[in-house]
Scaffold this motif. Structure first.
Motif: not given
Length: 267
Positions: A1-14, A34-48
């Motif tokens: 899995m690539y390094a990424l930033n995790y954000v827990k949104a408090k609302s849909v607007k956020e 998404l999780i299996p895709t990230l683990k397999a390094r098939l996706a490299h989002p900047t944030h989740v």
């Protein structure tokens, strides 16, 4: 899995704001894809951006002749909801057949539709029931939403809020399970709606589609016998190690007859 930033949104607007500022961000609801895709390094989002559990995306209710289900509702929620079971029993039954208990307790309705896996179950129900996908930007008719393998009408930063299902006169779903994954090798959702009979097929092709010939035949005679002379065109259907296109074409007809049998028996 690539390094990424995790954000827990408090609302849909956020969550929408994070997506707008970070075009390479991905939403996380149930994470079944998404999780299996990230683990397999098939996706490299900047944030989740985690939207799981947001109250705005939950809720199941019938209002104005439609069953509205929040996009964050888990498969288990849909399968066990007394509201869904009363309004559209076929939809509750479909949700109960998705994957296994672990998947049903994590995966979400909105996540499944946004991913649009060609063998997923919910697309057949949404298309078969002529539902509307309501997002942060607009309302999208089922016939316009699905656009091929893993492709939808969703635009960048657009978040599914809920799905509105018109209440059918009657409906049923039948699928042939893949023995390992539980995905549909062929699944057919049949509904008698205010606009006529609709027949939606999942698993057999590169994306969910309507079987128009079956709709015409069943509009004339809503009986399994009406499907006897029909043969789905196998060109364009999936061929893999599990089944070739001709096999799947026949399997669609068999599943359609089984779904119809749930509604009218063998007559």
């Amino acid at each position: 899995m690539y390094a990424l930033n995790y954000v827990k949104a408090k609302s849909v607007k956020e969550a929408a704001a994070y997506l707008a500022k970070n075009p390479e961000a991905k939403l996380l609801a149930g994470g079944m894809t998404l999780i299996p895709t990230l683990k397999a390094r098939l996706a490299h989002p900047t944030h989740v951006v985690d939207i799981a559990g947001l109250p705005e995306l939950r809720g199941i209710a019938v209002k104005g002749g439609k069953l509205a289900i929040g996009a964050g509702s888990k498969h288990h929620d849909v399968a066990t909801s007394s509201v869904v079971r009363k309004a559209i029993p076929a939809l509750a039954g479909l949700a109960a057949e998705i994957g296994d208990p672990q998947v049903r307790n994590r995966g979400t309705l909105g996540g499944s539709l946004a991913n649009n896996d060609p063998a997923a179950d919910y697309p057949a129900a949404v298309l078969g029931l002529d539902a509307t996908v309501v997002t942060t930007k607009r309302s999208i008719a089922a016939d316009d939403f699905f656009q091929g393998m893993f492709a939808t009408a969703l635009e960048e930063g657009e978040i599914i809020l809920r799905i509105e299902f018109p209440l059918p006169k009657r409906a049923a779903y039948s699928k042939f399970h893949h023995p390992a994954s539980g995905y549909a090798m062929a699944g057919v959702f049949i509904a008698q709606t205010a606009g006529g009979v609709r027949v939606a097929v999942t698993g057999a092709g590169p994306g969910v589609f309507r079987w128009k010939e079956a709709e015409v035949a069943l509009s004339k005679s809503f009986k399994p016998a009406a499907l006897e002379g029909l043969k789905l065109d196998a060109s364009g259907l999936n061929t893999d190690i599990h089944a070739d296109s001709e096999y799947r074409a026949n399997l669609v007809r068999v599943m359609a007859k089984r779904a119809l049998g749930k509604l009218v028996g063998g007559k």
